[in-house]
Motif scaffolding. Sequence first.
Motif, PDB file in Angstrom:
ATOM      1  N   GLY A   1       0.853  -1.183   0.000  1.00  0.00           N
ATOM      2  CA  GLY A   1       0.000   0.000   0.000  1.00  0.00           C
ATOM      3  C   GLY A   1       0.889   1.233   0.000  1.00  0.00           C
ATOM      4  O   GLY A   1       2.027   1.194   0.442  1.00  0.00           O
ATOM      5  N   GLY A   2       0.400   2.326  -0.529  1.00  0.00           N
ATOM      6  CA  GLY A   2       1.192   3.550  -0.545  1.00  0.00           C
ATOM      7  C   GLY A   2       1.862   3.785  -1.884  1.00  0.00           C
ATOM      8  O   GLY A   2       2.214   4.911  -2.205  1.00  0.00           O
ATOM      9  N   MET A   3       2.056   2.699  -2.673  1.00  0.00           N
ATOM     10  CA  MET A   3       2.577   2.926  -4.016  1.00  0.00           C
ATOM     11  C   MET A   3       1.483   3.581  -4.843  1.00  0.00           C
ATOM     12  O   MET A   3       0.311   3.223  -4.728  1.00  0.00           O
ATOM     13  CB  MET A   3       2.976   1.609  -4.668  1.00  0.00           C
ATOM     14  N   PRO A   4       1.844   4.523  -5.685  1.00  0.00           N
ATOM     15  CA  PRO A   4       0.799   5.191  -6.459  1.00  0.00           C
ATOM     16  C   PRO A   4       0.233   4.277  -7.542  1.00  0.00           C
ATOM     17  O   PRO A   4       0.938   3.423  -8.074  1.00  0.00           O
ATOM     18  CB  PRO A   4       1.525   6.382  -7.085  1.00  0.00           C
ATOM     19  N   ALA A   5      -1.051   4.463  -7.840  1.00  0.00           N
ATOM     20  CA  ALA A   5      -1.651   3.772  -8.981  1.00  0.00           C
ATOM     21  C   ALA A   5      -1.035   4.330 -10.259  1.00  0.00           C
ATOM     22  O   ALA A   5      -0.493   5.436 -10.278  1.00  0.00           O
ATOM     23  CB  ALA A   5      -3.159   3.980  -8.969  1.00  0.00           C
ATOM     24  N   LEU A   6      -1.111   3.538 -11.338  1.00  0.00           N
ATOM     25  CA  LEU A   6      -0.556   3.974 -12.620  1.00  0.00           C
ATOM     26  C   LEU A   6      -1.295   5.205 -13.129  1.00  0.00           C
ATOM     27  O   LEU A   6      -2.511   5.344 -12.945  1.00  0.00           O
ATOM     28  CB  LEU A   6      -0.680   2.853 -13.655  1.00  0.00           C
TER      29      LEU A   6
ATOM     30  N   THR B   1      -5.707  -3.598  -8.086  1.00  0.00           N
ATOM     31  CA  THR B   1      -4.942  -3.724  -6.850  1.00  0.00           C
ATOM     32  C   THR B   1      -5.657  -2.978  -5.737  1.00  0.00           C
ATOM     33  O   THR B   1      -5.685  -1.749  -5.720  1.00  0.00           O
ATOM     34  CB  THR B   1      -3.501  -3.196  -7.064  1.00  0.00           C
ATOM     35  N   HIS B   2      -6.253  -3.775  -4.839  1.00  0.00           N
ATOM     36  CA  HIS B   2      -7.064  -3.195  -3.760  1.00  0.00           C
ATOM     37  C   HIS B   2      -6.288  -2.150  -2.967  1.00  0.00           C
ATOM     38  O   HIS B   2      -6.813  -1.093  -2.641  1.00  0.00           O
ATOM     39  CB  HIS B   2      -7.507  -4.290  -2.782  1.00  0.00           C
ATOM     40  N   LYS B   3      -5.021  -2.470  -2.659  1.00  0.00           N
ATOM     41  CA  LYS B   3      -4.282  -1.609  -1.724  1.00  0.00           C
ATOM     42  C   LYS B   3      -4.028  -0.212  -2.268  1.00  0.00           C
ATOM     43  O   LYS B   3      -3.778   0.715  -1.503  1.00  0.00           O
ATOM     44  CB  LYS B   3      -2.941  -2.258  -1.357  1.00  0.00           C
ATOM     45  N   ILE B   4      -4.037  -0.080  -3.584  1.00  0.00           N
ATOM     46  CA  ILE B   4      -3.809   1.257  -4.145  1.00  0.00           C
ATOM     47  C   ILE B   4      -5.069   1.766  -4.844  1.00  0.00           C
ATOM     48  O   ILE B   4      -5.037   2.814  -5.476  1.00  0.00           O
ATOM     49  CB  ILE B   4      -2.609   1.274  -5.121  1.00  0.00           C
ATOM     50  N   ASN B   5      -6.172   1.019  -4.699  1.00  0.00           N
ATOM     51  CA  ASN B   5      -7.435   1.432  -5.333  1.00  0.00           C
ATOM     52  C   ASN B   5      -7.253   1.774  -6.805  1.00  0.00           C
ATOM     53  O   ASN B   5      -7.740   2.824  -7.277  1.00  0.00           O
ATOM     54  CB  ASN B   5      -8.050   2.635  -4.597  1.00  0.00           C
ATOM     55  N   GLY B   6      -6.532   0.937  -7.508  1.00  0.00           N
ATOM     56  CA  GLY B   6      -6.333   1.235  -8.922  1.00  0.00           C
ATOM     57  C   GLY B   6      -5.467   0.181  -9.576  1.00  0.00           C
ATOM     58  O   GLY B   6      -5.375  -0.956  -9.099  1.00  0.00           O
ATOM     59  N   LEU B   7      -4.840   0.568 -10.660  1.00  0.00           N
ATOM     60  CA  LEU B   7      -4.049  -0.369 -11.455  1.00  0.00           C
ATOM     61  C   LEU B   7      -2.564  -0.208 -11.178  1.00  0.00           C
ATOM     62  O   LEU B   7      -2.025   0.906 -11.161  1.00  0.00           O
ATOM     63  CB  LEU B   7      -4.323  -0.161 -12.950  1.00  0.00           C
TER      64      LEU B   7
ATOM     65  N   ASP C   1     -13.854   1.994 -15.055  1.00  0.00           N
ATOM     66  CA  ASP C   1     -13.863   2.750 -13.814  1.00  0.00           C
ATOM     67  C   ASP C   1     -15.043   2.255 -12.987  1.00  0.00           C
ATOM     68  O   ASP C   1     -16.192   2.454 -13.350  1.00  0.00           O
ATOM     69  CB  ASP C   1     -14.000   4.244 -14.132  1.00  0.00           C
ATOM     70  N   VAL C   2     -14.738   1.557 -11.905  1.00  0.00           N
ATOM     71  CA  VAL C   2     -15.797   1.019 -11.049  1.00  0.00           C
ATOM     72  C   VAL C   2     -15.799   1.818  -9.747  1.00  0.00           C
ATOM     73  O   VAL C   2     -14.950   1.627  -8.886  1.00  0.00           O
ATOM     74  CB  VAL C   2     -15.575  -0.488 -10.775  1.00  0.00           C
ATOM     75  N   GLU C   3     -16.718   2.735  -9.667  1.00  0.00           N
ATOM     76  CA  GLU C   3     -16.822   3.605  -8.482  1.00  0.00           C
ATOM     77  C   GLU C   3     -15.477   4.238  -8.152  1.00  0.00           C
ATOM     78  O   GLU C   3     -15.026   4.224  -6.989  1.00  0.00           O
ATOM     79  CB  GLU C   3     -17.386   2.824  -7.289  1.00  0.00           C
ATOM     80  N   GLY C   4     -14.840   4.786  -9.184  1.00  0.00           N
ATOM     81  CA  GLY C   4     -13.594   5.520  -8.977  1.00  0.00           C
ATOM     82  C   GLY C   4     -12.347   4.655  -8.960  1.00  0.00           C
ATOM     83  O   GLY C   4     -11.229   5.180  -8.837  1.00  0.00           O
ATOM     84  N   VAL C   5     -12.511   3.318  -9.061  1.00  0.00           N
ATOM     85  CA  VAL C   5     -11.357   2.418  -9.064  1.00  0.00           C
ATOM     86  C   VAL C   5     -11.182   1.844 -10.467  1.00  0.00           C
ATOM     87  O   VAL C   5     -12.086   1.194 -10.992  1.00  0.00           O
ATOM     88  CB  VAL C   5     -11.563   1.262  -8.060  1.00  0.00           C
ATOM     89  N   LYS C   6     -10.030   2.100 -11.073  1.00  0.00           N
ATOM     90  CA  LYS C   6      -9.768   1.559 -12.415  1.00  0.00           C
ATOM     91  C   LYS C   6      -9.468   0.066 -12.310  1.00  0.00           C
ATOM     92  O   LYS C   6      -8.697  -0.366 -11.465  1.00  0.00           O
ATOM     93  CB  LYS C   6      -8.611   2.302 -13.068  1.00  0.00           C
ATOM     94  N   GLN C   7     -10.107  -0.708 -13.177  1.00  0.00           N
ATOM     95  CA  GLN C   7      -9.946  -2.163 -13.190  1.00  0.00           C
ATOM     96  C   GLN C   7      -9.787  -2.647 -14.625  1.00  0.00           C
ATOM     97  O   GLN C   7     -10.304  -2.029 -15.549  1.00  0.00           O
ATOM     98  CB  GLN C   7     -11.188  -2.844 -12.579  1.00  0.00           C
ATOM     99  N   LEU C   8      -9.093  -3.786 -14.781  1.00  0.00           N
ATOM    100  CA  LEU C   8      -8.987  -4.454 -16.082  1.00  0.00           C
ATOM    101  C   LEU C   8     -10.014  -5.582 -16.145  1.00  0.00           C
ATOM    102  O   LEU C   8     -10.093  -6.398 -15.221  1.00  0.00           O
ATOM    103  CB  LEU C   8      -7.594  -5.070 -16.256  1.00  0.00           C
TER     104      LEU C   8
END
Lengths: 116, 116
Positions: free
Chosen positions: B17-22, B93-99, B41-48
């Motif tokens: 956690g703490g690493m930035p999303a892409l 990636t749950h911990k960064i809420n993004g990709l 974009d699923v509720e603000g979280v980017k997913q593949l």
Amino acid sequence: MEPKEKLTDIVCVPCQGGMPALEADEIASYQRQTPDWEVRDVEGVKQLHRSFSFKDYDAAVAFTNAVAELAQREDHHPAMLLEWGRVTVSWWTHKINGLHVNDFVAAAKTDALFTA
Amino acid sequence: MEPKEKLTDIVCVPCQGGMPALEADEIASYQRQTPDWEVRDVEGVKQLHRSFSFKDYDAAVAFTNAVAELAQREDHHPAMLLEWGRVTVSWWTHKINGLHVNDFVAAAKTDALFTA
């Protein structure tokens, strides 16, 4: 209408299109035997949903496979969402766009796999 | 930034956690190696997301298990929706809420399992 048989004792009957979906009072009656399942309306289609929690990923995968074997035996296939430590199972009958007694039978048998 | 390595040759690095999303340009760059995956974009979280089609239920179950084994090897776990003849895989990636690059690595390795 009160169901007289235990749901887990019923063998799924093949569901032909054209049979009517269960009415609200029938759903309420069957739901008493599957109290952990939530009836959700998904774009006008009633579905049974339940989330099962597990201690780790392998246990969730094993449960997914057990439900998949049940699905093949009953020739009735749910939607299963497999995540880390959780499996969400949804039963409904595509051909009637709603709930058939088969779905409650399958839900009760899914419960039995979880507690087994 | 153009990735120099083939994604399937990268071993997933543990994602703290703490690493930035892409960022958007990094996502676009990695997506060129995983063109069958849609970024949602699923509720603000980017997913593949990608849906895989199969000839029957058993084939879909086998693929689910193959991706589950990959997930355990990489210690990175997707959401998988298993239905009759179809598996929809979602990586993020749950911990960064993004990709994270891990998600693209996992997507490329998922593709490799499908074509294997």
